[in-house]
Design a protein around this motif. Structure first.
Motif, PDB file in Angstrom:
ATOM      1  N   LYS A  70       0.833  -1.208   0.000  1.00 61.54           N
ATOM      2  CA  LYS A  70       0.000   0.000   0.000  1.00 61.54           C
ATOM      3  C   LYS A  70       0.867   1.257   0.000  1.00 61.54           C
ATOM      4  O   LYS A  70       0.597   2.216  -0.713  1.00 61.54           O
ATOM      5  N   LYS A  71       1.926   1.241   0.795  1.00 61.40           N
ATOM      6  CA  LYS A  71       2.826   2.399   0.860  1.00 61.40           C
ATOM      7  C   LYS A  71       3.510   2.635  -0.481  1.00 61.40           C
ATOM      8  O   LYS A  71       3.661   3.770  -0.923  1.00 61.40           O
ATOM      9  N   LEU A  72       3.920   1.544  -1.135  1.00 64.98           N
ATOM     10  CA  LEU A  72       4.586   1.681  -2.428  1.00 64.98           C
ATOM     11  C   LEU A  72       3.633   2.207  -3.491  1.00 64.98           C
ATOM     12  O   LEU A  72       4.007   3.009  -4.341  1.00 64.98           O
ATOM     13  N   LYS A  73       2.385   1.761  -3.446  1.00 65.25           N
ATOM     14  CA  LYS A  73       1.394   2.250  -4.410  1.00 65.25           C
ATOM     15  C   LYS A  73       1.165   3.745  -4.238  1.00 65.25           C
ATOM     16  O   LYS A  73       1.100   4.494  -5.222  1.00 65.25           O
ATOM     17  N   ARG A  74       1.036   4.165  -3.006  1.00 61.12           N
ATOM     18  CA  ARG A  74       0.831   5.595  -2.753  1.00 61.12           C
ATOM     19  C   ARG A  74       2.067   6.387  -3.187  1.00 61.12           C
ATOM     20  O   ARG A  74       1.956   7.459  -3.781  1.00 61.12           O
ATOM     21  N   ALA A  75       3.235   5.841  -2.901  1.00 59.36           N
ATOM     22  CA  ALA A  75       4.474   6.536  -3.262  1.00 59.36           C
ATOM     23  C   ALA A  75       4.639   6.618  -4.772  1.00 59.36           C
ATOM     24  O   ALA A  75       5.086   7.637  -5.307  1.00 59.36           O
ATOM     25  N   ASN A  76       4.263   5.563  -5.468  1.00 60.04           N
ATOM     26  CA  ASN A  76       4.434   5.536  -6.918  1.00 60.04           C
ATOM     27  C   ASN A  76       3.585   6.611  -7.591  1.00 60.04           C
ATOM     28  O   ASN A  76       3.975   7.157  -8.628  1.00 60.04           O
ATOM     29  N   GLU A  77       2.446   6.924  -7.006  1.00 58.98           N
ATOM     30  CA  GLU A  77       1.608   7.985  -7.556  1.00 58.98           C
ATOM     31  C   GLU A  77       2.292   9.354  -7.428  1.00 58.98           C
ATOM     32  O   GLU A  77       2.009  10.267  -8.198  1.00 58.98           O
ATOM     33  N   SER A  78       3.206   9.454  -6.463  1.00 61.54           N
ATOM     34  CA  SER A  78       3.890  10.733  -6.233  1.00 61.54           C
ATOM     35  C   SER A  78       5.206  10.848  -6.992  1.00 61.54           C
ATOM     36  O   SER A  78       5.798  11.919  -7.047  1.00 61.54           O
ATOM     37  N   GLY A  79       5.677   9.719  -7.556  1.00 62.70           N
ATOM     38  CA  GLY A  79       6.897   9.781  -8.351  1.00 62.70           C
ATOM     39  C   GLY A  79       8.069   9.036  -7.748  1.00 62.70           C
ATOM     40  O   GLY A  79       7.990   8.470  -6.647  1.00 62.70           O
ATOM     41  N   LYS A  80       9.181   9.043  -8.504  1.00 59.82           N
ATOM     42  CA  LYS A  80      10.368   8.273  -8.158  1.00 59.82           C
ATOM     43  C   LYS A  80      10.917   8.594  -6.766  1.00 59.82           C
ATOM     44  O   LYS A  80      11.275   7.706  -5.996  1.00 59.82           O
ATOM     45  N   ASN A  81      11.004   9.874  -6.426  1.00 53.07           N
ATOM     46  CA  ASN A  81      11.614  10.246  -5.154  1.00 53.07           C
ATOM     47  C   ASN A  81      10.838   9.678  -3.965  1.00 53.07           C
ATOM     48  O   ASN A  81      11.433   9.261  -2.966  1.00 53.07           O
ATOM     49  N   ALA A  82       9.526   9.659  -4.082  1.00 57.56           N
ATOM     50  CA  ALA A  82       8.706   9.121  -2.993  1.00 57.56           C
ATOM     51  C   ALA A  82       8.937   7.624  -2.838  1.00 57.56           C
ATOM     52  O   ALA A  82       9.019   7.107  -1.717  1.00 57.56           O
ATOM     53  N   VAL A  83       9.057   6.917  -3.973  1.00 62.97           N
ATOM     54  CA  VAL A  83       9.332   5.477  -3.921  1.00 62.97           C
ATOM     55  C   VAL A  83      10.681   5.229  -3.268  1.00 62.97           C
ATOM     56  O   VAL A  83      10.828   4.372  -2.393  1.00 62.97           O
ATOM     57  N   GLU A  84      11.672   5.990  -3.690  1.00 64.33           N
ATOM     58  CA  GLU A  84      13.022   5.825  -3.137  1.00 64.33           C
ATOM     59  C   GLU A  84      13.033   6.084  -1.640  1.00 64.33           C
ATOM     60  O   GLU A  84      13.671   5.355  -0.873  1.00 64.33           O
ATOM     61  N   ASN A  85      12.309   7.108  -1.200  1.00 68.25           N
ATOM     62  CA  ASN A  85      12.274   7.431   0.228  1.00 68.25           C
ATOM     63  C   ASN A  85      11.662   6.299   1.046  1.00 68.25           C
ATOM     64  O   ASN A  85      12.141   5.980   2.135  1.00 68.25           O
ATOM     65  N   ILE A  86      10.591   5.700   0.510  1.00 69.45           N
ATOM     66  CA  ILE A  86       9.949   4.576   1.210  1.00 69.45           C
ATOM     67  C   ILE A  86      10.919   3.413   1.345  1.00 69.45           C
ATOM     68  O   ILE A  86      11.068   2.816   2.420  1.00 69.45           O
ATOM     69  N   ILE A  87      11.595   3.081   0.266  1.00 67.03           N
ATOM     70  CA  ILE A  87      12.497   1.930   0.280  1.00 67.03           C
ATOM     71  C   ILE A  87      13.698   2.188   1.178  1.00 67.03           C
ATOM     72  O   ILE A  87      14.120   1.325   1.947  1.00 67.03           O
ATOM     73  N   ARG A  88      14.240   3.399   1.111  1.00 69.76           N
ATOM     74  CA  ARG A  88      15.388   3.730   1.961  1.00 69.76           C
ATOM     75  C   ARG A  88      15.002   3.762   3.446  1.00 69.76           C
ATOM     76  O   ARG A  88      15.688   3.193   4.301  1.00 69.76           O
ATOM     77  N   ARG A  89      13.890   4.428   3.732  1.00 65.23           N
ATOM     78  CA  ARG A  89      13.513   4.660   5.127  1.00 65.23           C
ATOM     79  C   ARG A  89      13.088   3.366   5.823  1.00 65.23           C
ATOM     80  O   ARG A  89      13.420   3.124   6.978  1.00 65.23           O
ATOM     81  N   GLU A  90      12.360   2.527   5.100  1.00 66.99           N
ATOM     82  CA  GLU A  90      11.793   1.351   5.748  1.00 66.99           C
ATOM     83  C   GLU A  90      12.535   0.070   5.420  1.00 66.99           C
ATOM     84  O   GLU A  90      12.242  -0.981   5.987  1.00 66.99           O
ATOM     85  N   ALA A  91      13.504   0.158   4.502  1.00 69.04           N
ATOM     86  CA  ALA A  91      14.298  -1.016   4.133  1.00 69.04           C
ATOM     87  C   ALA A  91      13.392  -2.221   3.885  1.00 69.04           C
ATOM     88  O   ALA A  91      13.591  -3.302   4.426  1.00 69.04           O
ATOM     89  N   ILE A  92      12.370  -2.013   3.058  1.00 67.51           N
ATOM     90  CA  ILE A  92      11.345  -3.029   2.838  1.00 67.51           C
ATOM     91  C   ILE A  92      11.924  -4.357   2.385  1.00 67.51           C
ATOM     92  O   ILE A  92      11.507  -5.425   2.830  1.00 67.51           O
ATOM     93  N   PHE A  93      12.930  -4.290   1.506  1.00 61.62           N
ATOM     94  CA  PHE A  93      13.386  -5.527   0.878  1.00 61.62           C
ATOM     95  C   PHE A  93      14.655  -6.107   1.485  1.00 61.62           C
ATOM     96  O   PHE A  93      15.014  -7.231   1.193  1.00 61.62           O
ATOM     97  N   LEU A  94      15.348  -5.321   2.299  1.00 63.09           N
ATOM     98  CA  LEU A  94      16.687  -5.732   2.704  1.00 63.09           C
ATOM     99  C   LEU A  94      16.678  -6.879   3.700  1.00 63.09           C
ATOM    100  O   LEU A  94      15.941  -6.890   4.674  1.00 63.09           O
ATOM    101  N   ARG A  95      17.549  -7.844   3.421  1.00 65.75           N
ATOM    102  CA  ARG A  95      17.804  -8.907   4.378  1.00 65.75           C
ATOM    103  C   ARG A  95      19.102  -8.562   5.110  1.00 65.75           C
ATOM    104  O   ARG A  95      19.728  -7.552   4.837  1.00 65.75           O
ATOM    105  N   GLU A  96      19.487  -9.428   6.020  1.00 62.12           N
ATOM    106  CA  GLU A  96      20.727  -9.177   6.739  1.00 62.12           C
ATOM    107  C   GLU A  96      21.897  -9.174   5.753  1.00 62.12           C
ATOM    108  O   GLU A  96      22.072 -10.100   4.962  1.00 62.12           O
ATOM    109  N   GLU A  97      22.697  -8.147   5.816  1.00 63.13           N
ATOM    110  CA  GLU A  97      23.799  -8.002   4.875  1.00 63.13           C
ATOM    111  C   GLU A  97      24.972  -8.883   5.278  1.00 63.13           C
ATOM    112  O   GLU A  97      25.477  -8.807   6.385  1.00 63.13           O
ATOM    113  N   GLY A  98      25.397  -9.752   4.360  1.00 61.78           N
ATOM    114  CA  GLY A  98      26.539 -10.607   4.609  1.00 61.78           C
ATOM    115  C   GLY A  98      27.814  -9.954   4.113  1.00 61.78           C
ATOM    116  O   GLY A  98      27.797  -8.863   3.551  1.00 61.78           O
ATOM    117  N   PRO A  99      28.949 -10.609   4.321  1.00 60.23           N
ATOM    118  CA  PRO A  99      30.223 -10.048   3.862  1.00 60.23           C
ATOM    119  C   PRO A  99      30.287 -10.000   2.338  1.00 60.23           C
ATOM    120  O   PRO A  99      29.839 -10.925   1.654  1.00 60.23           O
TER     121      PRO A  99
END
Length: 260
Positions: A121-150
């Protein structure tokens, strides 16, 4: 054929891109060039289909789900209906294994990932606002990130050398400078990225050619061919045929016609 690229920002570890696709046609095609990056693909409004060049089989992606695409060896057609919307998130190749533990298990190059309904839902709302909004959601909430390995140092340093030379470096120069064997370098690349070092170089080089031409469409194609490390125009045409199933002339004509 309508051809667009995702917006890219190579200054970040994870490269974000957002596409709003709206053609007003019942069925359209979007051609994506070969890419060394991994991709998260999220259909937002309707199902879409993907078809790799050289492969007649279409792969269906269901709406409101998230998919990981490993770096692809050839171009890809995106087949979608009118007003289809989707987000593409580019992933730096050295982080690909954060999203896919075993690349060899993905025979089609694609596998589904979990994405909560709230995140969607957050991504859909962000996508309506444009690229920067999508990027902010992904950066701020780290939706996709798993634990970073070496990170694999050999792969990271190899990629730096390849990008510094825009893919024109010879593979033997890479493994010689890093003091590893050819087989060991290929093993690292296949495990971490899903491509061979040679494939990675060729994809980097054709992307460099396409980007260079689009920055200055009035430049001489023959001169650009040599500048980008191709032996001659027949070598360039051969790569275009393989990666994109078309000639350079037809490829750029399609881009001009579709984006004008």
């Amino acid at each position: 054929m309508l051809i667009k690229n995702t917006t890219q920002n190579d200054e970040s570890n994870i490269v974000f891109g957002s596409i709003l696709y709206n053609t007003g046609e019942e069925r359209s095609e979007l051609l994506l060039i070969p890419d060394n990056k991994g991709e998260l693909f999220i259909p937002l409004s309707s199902d879409i289909k993907l078809k790799l060049i050289g492969n007649a089989r279409e792969i269906k992606l269901n709406a409101d789900q998230c998919y990981f695409l490993k770096p692809r060896r050839r171009g890809m057609e995106v087949l979608c209906n009118e007003n289809a919307k989707f987000i593409v998130v580019k992933i730096n190749p050295i982080y690909v294994r954060m999203f896919c533990a075993d690349l060899q298990e993905i025979s089609s190059g694609i596998h589904s990932m979990d994405l909560s309904s709230e995140s969607l839902k957050k991504l859909k709302r962000a996508n309506e606002s444009g690229k920067n909004a999508v990027e902010n959601i992904i950066r701020r909430e780290a939706i996709f990130l798993r634990e970073e390995g070496p990170l694999n140092v050999t792969v990271a340093e190899s990629i730096e050398r390849i990008r510094h030379t825009s893919g024109t470096i010879k593979v033997r120069e890479i493994y010689s400078s890093l003091n590893v064997s050819k087989s060991k370098l290929e093993q690292h690349f296949n495990r971490e990225i899903g491509l061979s070092p040679k494939e990675f170089c060729k994809i980097e080089k054709i992307n460099y050619f396409i980007n260079s031409y689009e920055k200055n469409e009035n430049q001489n194609l023959t001169e650009l061919t040599y500048k980008c490390g191709y032996y001659d125009q027949s070598h360039l045409i051969k790569d275009f045929r393989y990666f994109l199933d078309t000639s350079p002339k037809k490829f750029f004509a399609s881009r001009v016609n579709s984006l004008s």
